[in-house]
Design a protein around this motif. Structure first.
Motif, PDB file in Angstrom:
ATOM      1  N   PRO A   1      -7.917 -11.655  16.643  1.00 53.27           N
ATOM      2  CA  PRO A   1      -8.621 -10.582  15.932  1.00 53.27           C
ATOM      3  C   PRO A   1      -7.672  -9.830  15.006  1.00 53.27           C
ATOM      4  O   PRO A   1      -6.456  -9.788  15.242  1.00 53.27           O
ATOM      5  N   PRO A   2      -8.203  -9.247  13.935  1.00 52.13           N
ATOM      6  CA  PRO A   2      -7.348  -8.462  13.039  1.00 52.13           C
ATOM      7  C   PRO A   2      -6.843  -7.208  13.729  1.00 52.13           C
ATOM      8  O   PRO A   2      -7.422  -6.742  14.711  1.00 52.13           O
ATOM      9  N   THR A   3      -5.759  -6.658  13.199  1.00 57.44           N
ATOM     10  CA  THR A   3      -5.136  -5.473  13.793  1.00 57.44           C
ATOM     11  C   THR A   3      -4.854  -4.436  12.708  1.00 57.44           C
ATOM     12  O   THR A   3      -5.098  -4.659  11.527  1.00 57.44           O
ATOM     13  N   HIS A   4      -4.300  -3.315  13.157  1.00 59.23           N
ATOM     14  CA  HIS A   4      -3.856  -2.260  12.239  1.00 59.23           C
ATOM     15  C   HIS A   4      -2.362  -2.346  11.955  1.00 59.23           C
ATOM     16  O   HIS A   4      -1.770  -1.379  11.463  1.00 59.23           O
ATOM     17  N   THR A   5      -1.742  -3.482  12.232  1.00 59.56           N
ATOM     18  CA  THR A   5      -0.286  -3.592  12.109  1.00 59.56           C
ATOM     19  C   THR A   5       0.189  -3.273  10.697  1.00 59.56           C
ATOM     20  O   THR A   5       1.154  -2.516  10.505  1.00 59.56           O
ATOM     21  N   VAL A   6      -0.455  -3.831   9.693  1.00 59.79           N
ATOM     22  CA  VAL A   6      -0.016  -3.588   8.316  1.00 59.79           C
ATOM     23  C   VAL A   6      -0.237  -2.133   7.929  1.00 59.79           C
ATOM     24  O   VAL A   6       0.620  -1.492   7.307  1.00 59.79           O
TER      25      VAL A   6
ATOM     26  N   HIS B   1      -1.297 -12.604  -4.684  1.00 59.12           N
ATOM     27  CA  HIS B   1      -1.156 -12.153  -6.069  1.00 59.12           C
ATOM     28  C   HIS B   1      -1.702 -10.740  -6.226  1.00 59.12           C
ATOM     29  O   HIS B   1      -2.854 -10.470  -5.885  1.00 59.12           O
ATOM     30  N   ASP B   2      -0.888  -9.847  -6.719  1.00 59.79           N
ATOM     31  CA  ASP B   2      -1.312  -8.470  -6.986  1.00 59.79           C
ATOM     32  C   ASP B   2      -1.991  -8.416  -8.348  1.00 59.79           C
ATOM     33  O   ASP B   2      -1.337  -8.297  -9.375  1.00 59.79           O
ATOM     34  N   TYR B   3      -3.306  -8.508  -8.357  1.00 60.62           N
ATOM     35  CA  TYR B   3      -4.039  -8.416  -9.613  1.00 60.62           C
ATOM     36  C   TYR B   3      -4.394  -6.975  -9.974  1.00 60.62           C
ATOM     37  O   TYR B   3      -5.009  -6.730 -11.003  1.00 60.62           O
ATOM     38  N   LEU B   4      -3.990  -6.029  -9.136  1.00 59.15           N
ATOM     39  CA  LEU B   4      -4.251  -4.616  -9.416  1.00 59.15           C
ATOM     40  C   LEU B   4      -3.121  -3.983 -10.224  1.00 59.15           C
ATOM     41  O   LEU B   4      -3.323  -3.531 -11.340  1.00 59.15           O
ATOM     42  N   GLY B   5      -1.936  -3.931  -9.629  1.00 58.86           N
ATOM     43  CA  GLY B   5      -0.804  -3.338 -10.324  1.00 58.86           C
ATOM     44  C   GLY B   5      -0.887  -1.824 -10.418  1.00 58.86           C
ATOM     45  O   GLY B   5      -1.783  -1.199  -9.854  1.00 58.86           O
ATOM     46  N   PRO B   6       0.062  -1.197 -11.166  1.00 58.89           N
ATOM     47  CA  PRO B   6       0.086   0.252 -11.315  1.00 58.89           C
ATOM     48  C   PRO B   6      -1.226   0.756 -11.929  1.00 58.89           C
ATOM     49  O   PRO B   6      -1.847   0.038 -12.711  1.00 58.89           O
ATOM     50  N   PRO B   7      -1.638   1.975 -11.561  1.00 58.98           N
ATOM     51  CA  PRO B   7      -0.919   2.950 -10.742  1.00 58.98           C
ATOM     52  C   PRO B   7      -1.130   2.790  -9.241  1.00 58.98           C
ATOM     53  O   PRO B   7      -0.680   3.634  -8.480  1.00 58.98           O
ATOM     54  N   TRP B   8      -1.814   1.741  -8.828  1.00 55.69           N
ATOM     55  CA  TRP B   8      -2.091   1.564  -7.407  1.00 55.69           C
ATOM     56  C   TRP B   8      -0.845   1.070  -6.673  1.00 55.69           C
ATOM     57  O   TRP B   8      -0.128   0.213  -7.177  1.00 55.69           O
ATOM     58  N   GLN B   9      -0.621   1.623  -5.490  1.00 54.54           N
ATOM     59  CA  GLN B   9       0.474   1.180  -4.625  1.00 54.54           C
ATOM     60  C   GLN B   9      -0.066   0.063  -3.740  1.00 54.54           C
ATOM     61  O   GLN B   9      -0.855   0.317  -2.828  1.00 54.54           O
ATOM     62  N   VAL B  10       0.349  -1.161  -4.010  1.00 55.64           N
ATOM     63  CA  VAL B  10      -0.297  -2.330  -3.420  1.00 55.64           C
ATOM     64  C   VAL B  10       0.635  -3.062  -2.460  1.00 55.64           C
ATOM     65  O   VAL B  10       1.817  -3.266  -2.756  1.00 55.64           O
ATOM     66  N   ARG B  11       0.092  -3.473  -1.332  1.00 59.06           N
ATOM     67  CA  ARG B  11       0.741  -4.411  -0.422  1.00 59.06           C
ATOM     68  C   ARG B  11      -0.149  -5.653  -0.344  1.00 59.06           C
ATOM     69  O   ARG B  11      -1.310  -5.551   0.075  1.00 59.06           O
ATOM     70  N   THR B  12       0.344  -6.789  -0.784  1.00 61.14           N
ATOM     71  CA  THR B  12      -0.429  -8.021  -0.681  1.00 61.14           C
ATOM     72  C   THR B  12      -0.165  -8.673   0.673  1.00 61.14           C
ATOM     73  O   THR B  12       0.955  -8.656   1.176  1.00 61.14           O
ATOM     74  N   VAL B  13      -1.210  -9.235   1.255  1.00 60.32           N
ATOM     75  CA  VAL B  13      -1.096  -9.887   2.561  1.00 60.32           C
ATOM     76  C   VAL B  13      -1.880 -11.193   2.504  1.00 60.32           C
ATOM     77  O   VAL B  13      -3.108 -11.179   2.333  1.00 60.32           O
TER      78      VAL B  13
END
Length: 233
Positions: free
Chosen positions: A5-10, A122-134
């Protein structure tokens, strides 16, 4: 086959390393479809225990997916959807259209997230969003899994309720993806107003090639051609 199951680790890691308090999970659906929008859901979940059985929407049966989505919509702290239309996909290309849909979803949330967990590499968002790709975040992160399920259920419902007489395309069953029924209807009837007209499937449809839109790309972004599959009769 059972899945972890998914978790809140990230989410916990981002909070600990950046001080972020509001974290949104983001996932898309419709990238590989030939018709309909690309849809992005942004979901904020906090650190509460999720509904039982939550996982990547692709691993759930339609019945179970609908059941979990109904629970999620009242369980999540907040969620919002963003769409990019077939016309916008044709004009911008998929990567830019994904960013447009994701920004629309994030900006529709009642509170601006301090950080975003984005499914994939792939981070298709970029600035100004603070992104973590998983990678496989829709399977491992609770917020992304929630976004995955809500996005899938809501887009499927949109495709099933499209106005107009397009029963031959069976959008309620295939959600705009290239099923055999969908392919046969395209060959016989041509694209509907809901089809993406810059995509490669039109290359194999001589009767309808004159409808194809040619987009002149500004640059080739990672993942730009993903999902743009041709016909294989």
């Amino acid at each position: 086959m059972p899945y972890e199951p998914p978790t809140h680790t990230v989410e916990r890691s981002i909070r600990a390393t950046t001080g972020a308090k509001v974290i949104a999970g983001v996932d898309e659906v419709g990238r590989g479809a030939w018709a309909g929008p690309v849809t992005v859901c942004a979901a904020i979940t906090g650190l509460r225990r999720p509904p039982a059985g939550l996982t990547d929407s692709k691993l759930l049966s339609p019945k179970r997916r609908n059941e979990i989505a109904a629970e999620l919509e009242s369980w999540v702290t907040a969620h919002a959807l963003g769409h990019a239309s077939p016309e916008e996909i044709d004009q911008l290309g998929m990567t830019a259209a994904l960013r447009l849909a994701a920004c629309r979803a994030l900006e529709a949330l009642p509170v601006r997230p301090d950080a975003v967990i984005l499914d994939g590499k792939h981070d298709y968002l970029g600035p100004p969003w603070q992104v973590r790709t998983v990678i496989k975040g829709d399977r491992s992160c609770i917020a992304v899994a929630a976004a995955s399920v809500i996005a899938k259920v809501r887009r499927d419902a949109m495709m099933a309720e499209l106005p107009g007489d397009f029963a031959d395309f069976a959008f309620a069953a295939n959600a705009g993806y290239p099923s055999p029924v969908h392919k046969a209807a395209l060959e016989e009837l041509g694209p509907t107003p809901y089809h993406r007209l810059s995509w490669a499937y039109l290359d194999a449809l001589p009767r309808w090639q004159h409808l194809k839109k040619v987009r002149v790309p500004v640059g080739t972004a990672e993942g730009e051609s993903e999902g743009q599959l041709g016909f294989d009769f």
